[in-house]
Design a protein around this motif. Structure first.
Motif, PDB file in Angstrom:
ATOM      1  N   TRP A 109     -14.670  -1.555   6.462  1.00  0.00           N
ATOM      2  CA  TRP A 109     -14.093  -2.541   7.380  1.00  0.00           C
ATOM      3  C   TRP A 109     -12.641  -2.192   7.698  1.00  0.00           C
ATOM      4  N   LEU A 110     -11.860  -1.823   6.701  1.00  0.00           N
ATOM      5  CA  LEU A 110     -10.461  -1.451   6.929  1.00  0.00           C
ATOM      6  C   LEU A 110     -10.357  -0.246   7.858  1.00  0.00           C
ATOM      7  N   LEU A 114      -8.680  -0.826  11.383  1.00  0.00           N
ATOM      8  CA  LEU A 114      -7.271  -0.438  11.361  1.00  0.00           C
ATOM      9  C   LEU A 114      -7.040   1.068  11.438  1.00  0.00           C
ATOM     10  N   GLY A 115      -8.089   1.868  11.356  1.00  0.00           N
ATOM     11  CA  GLY A 115      -7.906   3.317  11.367  1.00  0.00           C
ATOM     12  C   GLY A 115      -7.428   3.811  10.012  1.00  0.00           C
ATOM     13  N   TRP A 132     -13.245   4.390  -3.895  1.00  0.00           N
ATOM     14  CA  TRP A 132     -12.759   4.960  -2.648  1.00  0.00           C
ATOM     15  C   TRP A 132     -11.362   4.422  -2.360  1.00  0.00           C
ATOM     16  N   ARG A 133     -10.639   5.135  -1.535  1.00  0.00           N
ATOM     17  CA  ARG A 133      -9.267   4.716  -1.209  1.00  0.00           C
ATOM     18  C   ARG A 133      -9.035   4.808   0.297  1.00  0.00           C
ATOM     19  N   TRP A 134      -8.529   3.721   0.860  1.00  0.00           N
ATOM     20  CA  TRP A 134      -8.108   3.687   2.259  1.00  0.00           C
ATOM     21  C   TRP A 134      -6.586   3.789   2.301  1.00  0.00           C
ATOM     22  N   ILE A 135      -6.063   4.638   3.195  1.00  0.00           N
ATOM     23  CA  ILE A 135      -4.621   4.893   3.270  1.00  0.00           C
ATOM     24  C   ILE A 135      -4.152   4.761   4.714  1.00  0.00           C
ATOM     25  N   ALA A 136      -3.099   4.008   4.895  1.00  0.00           N
ATOM     26  CA  ALA A 136      -2.386   3.942   6.174  1.00  0.00           C
ATOM     27  C   ALA A 136      -0.947   4.337   5.895  1.00  0.00           C
ATOM     28  N   SER A 137      -0.435   5.306   6.647  1.00  0.00           N
ATOM     29  CA  SER A 137       0.915   5.792   6.391  1.00  0.00           C
ATOM     30  C   SER A 137       1.709   5.849   7.685  1.00  0.00           C
ATOM     31  N   ALA A 138       3.026   5.990   7.523  1.00  0.00           N
ATOM     32  CA  ALA A 138       3.960   6.157   8.643  1.00  0.00           C
ATOM     33  C   ALA A 138       3.812   5.016   9.654  1.00  0.00           C
ATOM     34  N   HIS A 139       3.589   5.351  10.939  1.00  0.00           N
ATOM     35  CA  HIS A 139       3.514   4.349  12.001  1.00  0.00           C
ATOM     36  C   HIS A 139       2.443   3.301  11.716  1.00  0.00           C
TER      37      HIS A 139
END
Length: 207
Positions: A109-110, A114-115, A132-139
């Protein structure tokens, strides 16, 4: 090349090749350098070719409902990690939001809404489940923190620190809002130290 059979004298030497000759004849090589550096083989003057500068634009996230924003904030409060990653080699900071969980449905879902990136964090063993790991970085991390800030509880101060950290960036860093190369000066030093203390594992230090 011209694909014409020519004598060996029509080629320049190139000792790096097995036959000791250039793979282009002198005429084709001259044409190549003329196209690359200018007519007559003269190198083009500096500034004659406009430089194309890559500018990363802020990430645009889809519009989430009130329910989805509350759900996202609950995931970040309970299972998320909001941090500033520091690279000593480049002296750069980069915001990062992570969610690690054994439920693949949550991370699906994430990733869909959210990409970001989605990786296999840890394989299953006899005593633990696969995670599992979801990662959002920078912008993307900054965009996620902005939309869910009003709904956060436990991670609210974490998000406020990162958003304030980047609000204080100098004007010449607007082209790269995801990364910030700064020495540890105020107010960044205090904000970075406070965030590290909030993310520290184990019991709080005794006075």
């Amino acid at each position: 090349g011209c694909h014409v059979i020519k004598p060996r004298t029509a080629f320049n030497r190139n000792m790096a090749r097995a036959d000791g000759l250039d793979h282009l004849c002198r005429t084709c090589r001259s044409d190549y350098w003329a196209c690359t550096y200018g007519v007559g083989g003269a190198k083009k003057p500096r500034g004659s070719t406009p430089k194309i500068q890559s500018v990363r634009r802020p990430v645009s996230l889809p519009t989430l409902t009130e329910f989805e924003l509350g759900y996202l904030a609950g995931i970040l409060d309970g299972e998320g990690c909001v941090r500033l990653r520091y690279s000593p080699s480049f002296r750069e900071f980069s915001p990062e939001v992570q969610v690690t969980n054994t439920s693949r449905a949550i991370l699906d879902w994430l990733h869909t809404r959210l990409g970001g990136s989605y990786v296999n964090h840890r394989a299953a063993s006899e005593r633990t489940k696969q995670t599992w790991r979801w990662i959002a970085s920078a912008h993307r991390a900054l965009a996620v923190l902005r939309i869910c800030l009003p709904y956060l509880v436990h991670k609210r101060r974490h998000a406020e620190i990162i958003l304030q950290f980047y609000a204080e960036r100098p004007a010449n860093k607007e082209r790269h809002p995801g990364r910030l190369a700064l020495p540890h000066h105020e107010p960044h030093a205090s904000l970075y130290t406070e965030l590290r203390a909030l993310n520290r594992c184990g019991p709080p230090p005794t006075a």
